[in-house]
Design an enzyme around this catalytic site. Structure first.
Site, PDB file in Angstrom:
ATOM      1  N   SER A 120       1.010  -1.260  -0.005  1.00  0.00           N
ATOM      2  CA  SER A 120      -0.001   0.079   0.166  1.00  0.00           C
ATOM      3  C   SER A 120       0.612   1.217  -0.013  1.00  0.00           C
ATOM      4  O   SER A 120       1.706   1.248  -0.837  1.00  0.00           O
ATOM      5  CB  SER A 120      -1.040   0.024   1.137  1.00  0.00           C
ATOM      6  OG  SER A 120      -1.811   0.790   1.145  1.00  0.00           O
ATOM      7  N   LYS A 172     -21.660  17.128   8.583  1.00  0.00           N
ATOM      8  CA  LYS A 172     -20.478  17.344   9.514  1.00  0.00           C
ATOM      9  C   LYS A 172     -20.261  15.952  10.176  1.00  0.00           C
ATOM     10  O   LYS A 172     -18.862  16.107  10.582  1.00  0.00           O
ATOM     11  CB  LYS A 172     -21.062  18.606  10.518  1.00  0.00           C
ATOM     12  CG  LYS A 172     -19.831  18.806  11.310  1.00  0.00           C
ATOM     13  CD  LYS A 172     -18.562  19.349  10.710  1.00  0.00           C
ATOM     14  CE  LYS A 172     -17.446  19.771  11.514  1.00  0.00           C
ATOM     15  NZ  LYS A 172     -16.086  19.973  10.975  1.00  0.00           N
TER      16      LYS A 172
END
Length: 308
Positions: A120, A172
Site C-alpha cells: 500500500s 458534518k
C-alpha cells in the site's frame, strides 16, 4: 654544497607533501562516495508518526528530514530506502513520495530494498524510486485506497446509549458510527476514494513505466509475493538489502565497496534524552531533586535540555 642539500631537501619535502595531498585527495574522494540507508518502519503517518517511549517511527517529519539530509550531504551519491511497512495514510505517503522525487531530481540515485512487507503506502514510496529490490517472500502490492467505517447503531440501542449532536451542516458528522450513512454521503466518500486511487495508480504507472490500464488490472488491492511482483513488473530484482546497495552503487557509478551510512540511527543516549522521554524524565526527576540543574550537571546533559 650546503645550499644544494637544502634545495634538494625542500624539493623532496614538497614532493612528499604533494604525494600525501594527492593520496589524501584520492582517499577523501573514495570516502566521499557514500550510500545512505534510510529506514521506513511501521505505519506511515503524517507528522511525528508513531511516537513512543524509545522511538519515533513512520512519521513524515522524520523521513523528510532524513531525505533532506541525504540531499544536502555532498558525500552521499545514492540512497537505499529500506522499507518495512504495511502502508498507512495516503497524504503521508504522497508527501514522502514527492520528497523522494525531489531527491532524485538533485542527482542522487534512490533505490528501494523491501523487507518483510512493503505494501500500500509502502509500495507508493517504492514506486517513486529508480529500482526496487524485494525478497522472494516479501509481501507487497496492495495498491488501493479505503476509508474504514463502522456502524454501531444497534449496539448503542442495546446498551441504552443515545447519541445527540448539534451540527453546522448535514454532512458534518459523516462516518459517525451512531447512524447509517446516506446514499449521498456514500457517493461523496466513494468519489474521494476514487480520486486518491487515481493519484496512486498514476504514481505507479509513471514510476514503473506502465500503462494506466495495466496498473488498474494489478491494483485491485491484492497482495503479491516478491516473486509474483517481479513477474508482474512491480519489482525489478530479487535480493536483500546488500543486493540493493550494490545495485545503487552501480547506478551511481561508485567503484569499489561503498561506505554505508545509516541516517536516523538513534544512539542509546538519544533515546533517553530525546522527544517524549525527555519530558517524562523531567516529570520524574524534578519533584525529587530540588537543585535539579546542579545535581544533573555531572550527567553532561545536552545544552538544549533546560531544567528549570
Amino acid at each position: 654544497m650546503h645550499k644544494k642539500v637544502v634545495v634538494i631537501l625542500l624539493l623532496l619535502l614538497l614532493t612528499g607533501a604533494a604525494v600525501v595531498l594527492n593520496g589524501s585527495g584520492h582517499w577523501k574522494k573514495a570516502e566521499s562516495e557514500k550510500i545512505a540507508i534510510i529506514h521506513v518502519e511501521g505505519v506511515i503517518l503524517g507528522g511525528r508518526g508513531q511516537s513512543g517511549f524509545l522511538s519515533e517511527q513512520g512519521g513524515t517529519d522524520q523521513l523528510i528530514r532524513l531525505l533532506h539530509q541525504a540531499r544536502d550531504d555532498q558525500a552521499v551519491k545514492a540512497v537505499v530506502l529500506r522499507i518495512n511497512s504495511p502502508g498507512g495514510s495516503a497524504p503521508a505517503s504522497q508527501e514522502v513520495g514527492e520528497e523522494i522525487m525531489k531527491l532524485r531530481s538533485s542527482g542522487k540515485v534512490v533505490v528501494t530494498s523491501m523487507g518483510d512487507i512493503a505494501a500500500s503506502g509502502g509500495y507508493w514510496l517504492a514506486a517513486c524510486t529508480e529500482r526496487i529490490y524485494a525478497n522472494p517472500t516479501t509481501l507487497t502490492g496492495s495498491i488501493g485506497v479505503y476509508i474504514p467505517y463502522a456502524n454501531w447503531e444497534e449496539l448503542f440501542k442495546k446498551v441504552g446509549i443515545q447519541q445527540e449532536k448539534i451540527k453546522s451542516g448535514p454532512h458534518k458528522d459523516i462516518l459517525s458510527p451512531d447512524r447509517p450513512m446516506t446514499p449521498e454521503e456514500r457517493a461523496m466518500l466513494q468519489s474521494m476514494v476514487d480520486d486518491i486511487y487515481q493519484q496512486f495508480i498514476q504514481v505507479v504507472a509513471e514510476g514503473r513505466n506502465m500503462e494506466l490500464e495495466r496498473v488498474r488490472q494489478l491494483a485491485d488491492g491484492r497482495v503479491y509475493t516478491g516473486n509474483q511482483a517481479k513477474e508482474l513488473g512491480l519489482v525489478d530484482e530479487l535480493g536483500n538489502m546488500y543486493d540493493a546497495v550494490e545495485g545503487a552503487a552501480a547506478l551511481a557509478g561508485i567503484h569499489g565497496k561503498p561506505k554505508l551510512q545509516e541516517y536516523g540511527k538513534t544512539s542509546p543516549w538519544q533515546m533517553l534524552t530525546g522527544g517524549e522521554t525527555q519530558g517524562l524524565l523531567r516529570q520524574m526527576l524534578l519533584p525529587t531533586l530540588p537543585n535539579a540543574p546542579q545535581q544533573l550537571a555531572p550527567l553532561a546533559l545536552p545544552e538544549n535540555w533546560q531544567v528549570k
